[in-house]
Design an enzyme around this catalytic site. Structure first.
Site: not given
Ligand SMILES: *Cc1c(COP(=O)(O)O)cnc(C)c1O
Length: 424
Positions: A86, A138, A211, A236
């Site tokens: 982690r 978004y 972004d 993406k």
């Protein structure tokens, strides 16, 4: 802002020094020359070599995938730089180094999804902060901001960031973040982020976050225009093959404290990306320039085709001279990307379904940026989480169709659109 997040248990933090260096072997061409140290390397070179060096154990040319959740200590304060996946993992580090290199940032942290990258960025804000977001962000970002408003007391103002006077008036003493998405989804509107960053930075401690999912660092480099943070949904274009969800936050060049904060917040939230997913994104990255160039060629041709089509109303694509911010796109981007949207002249659900059902190569699905072409209906799919009023304010009509242009032969895509748009 920096101290409250300082977490020494993060690789890259200077306080994290109980490490043994990996064994270094002498000789071997290029063995010690990390690509980021080669001055002036181009983007394609960086995509192929970023974050990667021959594995010191066996000389593997591609970085090994380390799936281990935990790492052995030699004694109470000595390990090889990692203790628990982690907090840090060598495969994730390779991807983080590559992304920081491509964006030109100081450092990066990779997250389980694009949304968790946005969550990490929001968790940099102290209690009582005010955030200004572009109005056409978004849909998932809108939903997260509304959640943070309701449950965590974040003050949020949505603005058309093209209106610099409105932005100036909206900045308050507690404004700590300006959220930019350019080009925006799904209307492909641009934000002049050099101008927005300049206004944002007049406010002490205000972070300008961009972004950069729609263009990738190959086509847009926000740090060169004053951004403090770059956020990605690596789901993406960066991965590009529609087989991973992932995200990243990159901190501005020279900003070690911000790098430490994003890495430690990712660790404390538990949003870090799984090693196997990092491995796949790193693999996808290698062909980013090739893919982006072909995505763009295909998109430009199809945008021009749609623009001239009698059944099509408005086409939203920054590469068309008819786009209201075509000049800004040429100035601030290195290309126009491969996302576009358009309205049918004759709308309504029946007509819309007629077109969507007839498409063969465009799959009706959410997401974007993969090798395959996708079509989406923002009002019922990607932007369904926005209220109809919010969609109306953002100018997203019920007749809008969004395309993610893939890497198929452009002639096939063109004839597919042509047959789907016929009225009969
Ligand atoms: C997809 C997307 C996100 C969210 O990313 P996930 O990987 O789906 O969580 C955020 N911003 C933009 C611009 C996106 O396209």
């Amino acid at each position: 802002m920096s101290e409250q997040f300082l977490d020494t248990n993060v690789p890259g933090n200077p306080a994290y020094h109980f490490t043994i260096q990996p064994p270094v072997r002498e000789g071997g061409a290029g063995w010690l020359h990390r690509p980021e140290l080669v001055p002036g390397a181009g983007m394609a070179t960086k995509c192929v070599h970023g974050g990667v060096q021959p594995d010191p154990a066996y000389g593997a040319v591609m970085p090994p995938l380390y799936l281990s959740s935990t790492f052995a200590f030699k004694d109470i304060c000595t390990n090889a730089g990692y203790d628990y996946t982690r907090s840090g993992n060598p495969t994730r580090t390779a991807l983080e180094e590559a992304l920081a290199l491509l964006e030109g940032g100081h450092g990066a942290t990779c997250t389980s999804t694009g949304m968790s990258a946005i969550l990490v960025a929001l968790n940099l804000l102290p209690h009582g902060s005010h955030l200004i977001s572009t109005v056409d962000c978004y849909g998932g970002t809108f939903r997260l901001l509304e959640h943070a408003k309701r449950f965590f007391g974040l003050e949020v103002t949505y603005l058309d960031l093209a209106d610099l006077e409105a932005l100036k008036a909206a900045i308050k003493p507690n404004t700590r973040m300006i959220w930019i998405e350019t080009p925006s989804n799904p209307l492909l509107l641009l934000t002049d982020f050099a101008a927005v960053a300049e206004l944002g930075h007049r406010q002490p401690d205000c972070l300008v976050a961009v972004d950069n999912t729609f263009l990738s660092p190959y086509l847009q480099r926000p740090f060169e225009l004053g951004a403090d943070l770059v956020i990605h949904s690596t789901t993406k274009y960066l991965n590009g093959h529609s087989d991973v969800v992932g995200g990243a936050v990159v901190a501005a060049p020279g900003n070690l404290p911000l790098t430490q904060q994003i890495q430690s917040v990712n660790n404390l939230l538990g949003t870090s990306q799984a090693p196997h997913d990092c491995f796949l994104v790193l693999r996808g990255l290698k062909t980013l320039p090739l893919r982006m160039r072909q995505h763009e060629v295909n998109a430009q041709q199809l945008a021009e085709f749609l623009h001239a089509h009698p059944a099509v109303g408005k086409v939203h694509f920054p590469g068309l001279p008819s786009h209201p911010q075509h000049a800004l796109a040429k100035r601030q981007q290195r290309g126009f990307g491969a996302m576009l949207s358009f309205e049918l002249k004759e709308g309504g659900n029946e007509r819309l379904n007629h077109v969507l059902r007839r498409l063969r190569w465009f799959t009706l699905a959410e997401s974007l940026g993969g090798v395959e072409s996708l079509v989406a209906h923002p009002a019922s799919m990607t932007h369904a989480s926005m209220t109809p009023e919010a969609r109306g304010r953002a100018g997203i009509s019920d007749d809008l169709i969004r395309l993610s242009i893939g890497l198929e032969d452009v002639a096939d895509l063109r004839s597919d659109l042509a047959q789907a748009l016929t009225l009969s």
